[in-house]
Design a protein around this motif. Structure first.
Motif, PDB file in Angstrom:
ATOM      1  N   GLY A  44       0.813  -1.210   0.000  1.00 27.35           N
ATOM      2  CA  GLY A  44       0.000   0.000   0.000  1.00 27.35           C
ATOM      3  C   GLY A  44       0.846   1.258   0.000  1.00 27.35           C
ATOM      4  N   ILE A  45       1.935   1.256   0.775  1.00 24.17           N
ATOM      5  CA  ILE A  45       2.829   2.406   0.826  1.00 24.17           C
ATOM      6  C   ILE A  45       3.535   2.608  -0.516  1.00 24.17           C
ATOM      7  CG2 ILE A  45       4.934   3.314   1.914  1.00 24.17           C
ATOM      8  CD1 ILE A  45       4.048   1.902   4.490  1.00 24.17           C
ATOM      9  N   ALA A  46       3.940   1.497  -1.137  1.00 20.16           N
ATOM     10  CA  ALA A  46       4.687   1.559  -2.399  1.00 20.16           C
ATOM     11  C   ALA A  46       3.887   2.233  -3.509  1.00 20.16           C
ATOM     12  CB  ALA A  46       5.103   0.155  -2.828  1.00 20.16           C
ATOM     13  N   VAL A  47       2.583   1.972  -3.575  1.00 21.42           N
ATOM     14  CA  VAL A  47       1.763   2.550  -4.655  1.00 21.42           C
ATOM     15  C   VAL A  47       1.162   3.892  -4.257  1.00 21.42           C
ATOM     16  CG1 VAL A  47       1.188   0.264  -5.552  1.00 21.42           C
ATOM     17  CG2 VAL A  47      -0.373   1.366  -3.938  1.00 21.42           C
ATOM     18  N   GLY A  48       1.420   4.342  -3.014  1.00 20.00           N
ATOM     19  CA  GLY A  48       0.834   5.591  -2.523  1.00 20.00           C
ATOM     20  C   GLY A  48       1.084   6.808  -3.407  1.00 20.00           C
ATOM     21  N   PRO A  49       2.345   7.076  -3.800  1.00 18.95           N
ATOM     22  CA  PRO A  49       2.588   8.254  -4.651  1.00 18.95           C
ATOM     23  C   PRO A  49       1.823   8.211  -5.968  1.00 18.95           C
ATOM     24  CG  PRO A  49       4.643   7.460  -3.700  1.00 18.95           C
ATOM     25  CD  PRO A  49       3.589   6.438  -3.368  1.00 18.95           C
ATOM     26  N   TYR A  50       1.791   7.034  -6.622  1.00 19.90           N
ATOM     27  CA  TYR A  50       1.050   6.921  -7.888  1.00 19.90           C
ATOM     28  C   TYR A  50      -0.448   7.107  -7.651  1.00 19.90           C
ATOM     29  CZ  TYR A  50      -0.959   5.059 -12.159  1.00 19.90           C
ATOM     30  OH  TYR A  50      -1.697   4.919 -13.307  1.00 19.90           O
ATOM     31  N   ALA A  51      -0.949   6.551  -6.547  1.00 20.54           N
ATOM     32  CA  ALA A  51      -2.373   6.701  -6.222  1.00 20.54           C
ATOM     33  C   ALA A  51      -2.740   8.165  -6.056  1.00 20.54           C
ATOM     34  CB  ALA A  51      -2.699   5.915  -4.949  1.00 20.54           C
ATOM     35  N   GLY A  52      -1.856   8.938  -5.403  1.00 22.14           N
ATOM     36  CA  GLY A  52      -2.119  10.361  -5.210  1.00 22.14           C
ATOM     37  C   GLY A  52      -2.162  11.115  -6.526  1.00 22.14           C
ATOM     38  N   ARG A  53      -1.198  10.850  -7.405  1.00 17.97           N
ATOM     39  CA  ARG A  53      -1.168  11.527  -8.710  1.00 17.97           C
ATOM     40  C   ARG A  53      -2.398  11.167  -9.532  1.00 17.97           C
ATOM     41  NH1 ARG A  53       4.056   9.479  -9.058  1.00 17.97           N
ATOM     42  NH2 ARG A  53       3.469   8.259 -10.892  1.00 17.97           N
ATOM     43  N   LEU A  54      -2.741   9.895  -9.552  1.00 17.46           N
ATOM     44  CA  LEU A  54      -3.883   9.449 -10.346  1.00 17.46           C
ATOM     45  C   LEU A  54      -5.182  10.078  -9.842  1.00 17.46           C
ATOM     46  CD1 LEU A  54      -4.847   7.567 -12.633  1.00 17.46           C
ATOM     47  CD2 LEU A  54      -5.239   5.811 -10.893  1.00 17.46           C
ATOM     48  N   VAL A  83       2.659   4.146   8.202  1.00 17.11           N
ATOM     49  CA  VAL A  83       4.011   4.014   8.742  1.00 17.11           C
ATOM     50  C   VAL A  83       4.022   4.281  10.245  1.00 17.11           C
ATOM     51  CG1 VAL A  83       6.348   4.977   8.708  1.00 17.11           C
ATOM     52  CG2 VAL A  83       5.138   4.567   6.553  1.00 17.11           C
ATOM     53  N   THR A  84       3.380   5.381  10.671  1.00 15.92           N
ATOM     54  CA  THR A  84       3.408   5.743  12.092  1.00 15.92           C
ATOM     55  C   THR A  84       2.660   4.720  12.947  1.00 15.92           C
ATOM     56  OG1 THR A  84       1.508   7.233  11.708  1.00 15.92           O
ATOM     57  CG2 THR A  84       3.700   8.220  11.736  1.00 15.92           C
ATOM     58  N   TYR A  85       1.560   4.183  12.431  1.00 13.99           N
ATOM     59  CA  TYR A  85       0.831   3.163  13.190  1.00 13.99           C
ATOM     60  C   TYR A  85       1.725   1.952  13.450  1.00 13.99           C
ATOM     61  CZ  TYR A  85      -3.971   4.901  13.499  1.00 13.99           C
ATOM     62  OH  TYR A  85      -5.096   5.599  13.851  1.00 13.99           O
ATOM     63  N   GLN A  86       2.461   1.536  12.422  1.00 15.14           N
ATOM     64  CA  GLN A  86       3.332   0.369  12.584  1.00 15.14           C
ATOM     65  C   GLN A  86       4.480   0.657  13.546  1.00 15.14           C
ATOM     66  OE1 GLN A  86       2.920  -2.848  11.346  1.00 15.14           O
ATOM     67  NE2 GLN A  86       0.918  -1.975  10.967  1.00 15.14           N
ATOM     68  N   ILE A  87       5.060   1.865  13.449  1.00 22.58           N
ATOM     69  CA  ILE A  87       6.157   2.237  14.356  1.00 22.58           C
ATOM     70  C   ILE A  87       5.664   2.268  15.801  1.00 22.58           C
ATOM     71  CG2 ILE A  87       7.720   4.113  15.025  1.00 22.58           C
ATOM     72  CD1 ILE A  87       7.944   4.812  12.045  1.00 22.58           C
ATOM     73  N   VAL A  88       4.495   2.908  16.011  1.00 20.56           N
ATOM     74  CA  VAL A  88       3.936   2.987  17.368  1.00 20.56           C
ATOM     75  C   VAL A  88       3.596   1.595  17.880  1.00 20.56           C
ATOM     76  CG1 VAL A  88       1.971   3.806  18.740  1.00 20.56           C
ATOM     77  CG2 VAL A  88       3.101   5.346  17.130  1.00 20.56           C
ATOM     78  N   LEU A  89       3.088   0.735  17.000  1.00 21.20           N
ATOM     79  CA  LEU A  89       2.769  -0.641  17.401  1.00 21.20           C
ATOM     80  C   LEU A  89       4.017  -1.365  17.901  1.00 21.20           C
ATOM     81  CD1 LEU A  89       0.832  -3.050  17.595  1.00 21.20           C
ATOM     82  CD2 LEU A  89       1.275  -3.500  15.175  1.00 21.20           C
ATOM     83  N   LEU A  90       5.116  -1.233  17.153  1.00 23.35           N
ATOM     84  CA  LEU A  90       6.361  -1.885  17.549  1.00 23.35           C
ATOM     85  C   LEU A  90       6.909  -1.300  18.850  1.00 23.35           C
ATOM     86  CD1 LEU A  90       8.134  -2.152  14.058  1.00 23.35           C
ATOM     87  CD2 LEU A  90       7.118  -4.010  15.381  1.00 23.35           C
ATOM     88  N   ILE A  91       6.875   0.048  18.975  1.00 20.16           N
ATOM     89  CA  ILE A  91       7.359   0.703  20.193  1.00 20.16           C
ATOM     90  C   ILE A  91       6.500   0.294  21.393  1.00 20.16           C
ATOM     91  CG2 ILE A  91       7.629   2.939  21.358  1.00 20.16           C
ATOM     92  CD1 ILE A  91       8.371   4.130  18.645  1.00 20.16           C
ATOM     93  N   SER A  92       5.175   0.217  21.180  1.00 19.80           N
ATOM     94  CA  SER A  92       4.271  -0.175  22.269  1.00 19.80           C
ATOM     95  C   SER A  92       4.588  -1.586  22.752  1.00 19.80           C
ATOM     96  CB  SER A  92       2.808  -0.102  21.800  1.00 19.80           C
ATOM     97  OG  SER A  92       2.447   1.219  21.460  1.00 19.80           O
ATOM     98  N   GLY A  93       4.790  -2.499  21.804  1.00 24.33           N
ATOM     99  CA  GLY A  93       5.128  -3.869  22.176  1.00 24.33           C
ATOM    100  C   GLY A  93       6.430  -3.943  22.954  1.00 24.33           C
ATOM    101  N   PHE A  94       7.430  -3.161  22.505  1.00 28.39           N
ATOM    102  CA  PHE A  94       8.727  -3.128  23.192  1.00 28.39           C
ATOM    103  C   PHE A  94       8.593  -2.559  24.612  1.00 28.39           C
ATOM    104  CE2 PHE A  94      12.563  -0.636  24.233  1.00 28.39           C
ATOM    105  CZ  PHE A  94      13.491  -1.673  24.309  1.00 28.39           C
TER     106      PHE A  94
END
Length: 400
Positions: free
Chosen positions: A53-63, A348-359
């Motif tokens: 989903g992140i990889a296609v994000g820039p193209y999705a925005g332009r389209l 991205v931030t949700y995943q980072i916070v998820l990992l930090i929360s688990g740690f």
């Protein structure tokens, strides 16, 4: 606004799609629990879809900025319906790889659908009705989450797992059909858009726009405050259940948070005409920090419920207000790229916070982690409020 056919199509579609989404999410957890004993492998599997989903994000925005919002939503809706077929194959074959295909296609479709949806909302109602529409739209999403999770739990008891995904498929097909009936006037949106194919838009063009709009940049950063809570929400709920030695508290927490969110989204319309949206953001952000600090006493059931009620009400006010600021302050010709960038940032931030929360849960425990996050939320709110006051004072002095 509620006499607008497009509004009802979007609200009905959001509710139906939400039911399908949560049926699928519960089904995903059930399938992974049966096939993958390792939590780390489960996280890697979910991350595969996220990265796609992140990889296609820039193209999705332009389209989204270059093409019709309705067309983008239709194509994304079609891909989302097709993705469910691969999950049905995964269940039939017992293969986890077909589930990877399902998750990748699902996240790619979401990367196109949600920016197009956010960009379409300002085109179907007047600017004065945007806050109310954002609140009602988020309430439809919350209601579908509450009903969808409860329905999935019941269906898992009486029906095979595949029937959950059949339900998701029916919901996504219904959303696709509803989207056909949308009638969006995009002529205003295209007045400043490129006039011919030789003038291409660039995803990077959105960054100077964000930098040149301090209130948008500040609101974008302030959305990190609720993410500090939401990123590890499920882990926090599980730990509270273990701390109180109560399975029932999980249901009370989810129900309280969902109902409070809906009340907040309705309440925000009542006060929006009398209070600055920026003051609403700061007040809600502060209350989110307070709700986290209250969880220092997470071993007390009554205070736990109060904390989640405060949090649910605060984010119910916060998110519609933030969405309205983005939709009204960012030029419409950049909406697709902006909301695509925001979607990527959230993932991205949700995943980072998820990992930090688990740690942190392993390192210092639930109560100290909540104090840390709550204190950080309060400090961020105070700093941004002070900066907002400074900017307002500077503008006033310059005008005088």
């Amino acid at each position: 606004m509620l006499r607008n056919k497009n509004v009802w199509i979007l609200l009905t579609g959001e509710f139906i799609a939400g039911l399908g989404l949560w049926l699928g999410i519960i089904g995903n957890l059930e399938f992974m629990q049966a096939k993958l004993p390792s939590d780390f492998l489960k996280s890697l599997l979910l991350a595969a879809g996220l990265l796609a989903g992140i990889a296609v994000g820039p193209y999705a925005g332009r389209l989204t900025d270059e093409a019709s919002k309705k067309t983008v939503m239709l194509i994304a809706g079609f891909v989302r319906a097709i993705s469910v077929i691969f999950m049905l194959i995964a269940i039939a074959t017992g293969s986890i790889w077909w589930m990877v295909v399902f998750l990748v296609l699902l996240q790619i479709s979401a990367a196109f659908y949600f920016p197009a949806l956010q960009a379409a909302l300002p085109l179907i109602v007047a600017e004065k009705d945007l806050l109310q529409l954002n609140g009602i739209h988020m309430n439809a999403s919350t209601l579908s989450r509450i009903i969808g999770t409860a329905l999935a739990g019941i269906l898992l008891v009486v029906l095979p797992l595949s029937m959950l995904y059949v339900g998701s498929l029916i919901a996504y097909i219904a959303l696709f059909i509803l989207t056909w009936f949308l009638n969006i006037d995009e002529t205003r949106d295209r007045q400043t858009a490129p006039k011919n194919g030789s003038e291409k838009t660039s995803f990077k063009e959105v960054f100077p726009i964000i930098k040149g709009l301090p209130i948008v940049l500040m609101t974008l950063i302030m959305t990190l405050v609720p993410v500090l809570f939401l990123g590890g929400f499920n882990l926090v709920v599980i730990n509270i259940s273990e701390l109180q030695d109560s399975a029932a508290i999980k249901g009370w927490i989810y129900t309280t948070e969902g109902i409070s969110f809906m009340l907040g989204a309705f309440f925000i319309k009542l006060i929006s005409d009398r209070i600055s949206p920026y003051i609403i953001l700061f007040a809600c952000s502060f209350l989110i920090g307070v709700s986290q600090l209250l969880l220092y006493l997470a071993d007390v059931p009554a205070l736990t419920i109060v904390a989640f009620a405060v949090f649910g009400f605060s984010v119910g006010c916060f998110f519609p207000t933030a969405a309205t600021i983005f939709q009204t302050k960012v030029p419409k010709e950049f909406h697709g790229r902006f909301f695509s960038f925001r979607n990527m940032l959230d993932r991205v931030t949700y995943q980072i916070v998820l990992l930090i929360s688990g740690f942190l849960l392993d390192l210092i425990g639930l109560q100290l982690m909540c104090v840390l996050f709550g204190g950080l939320s309060v400090i961020m709110t105070i700093v941004f409020y002070a900066r907002h006051r400074y900017i307002q004072t500077h503008i006033a002095n310059h005008n005088n």
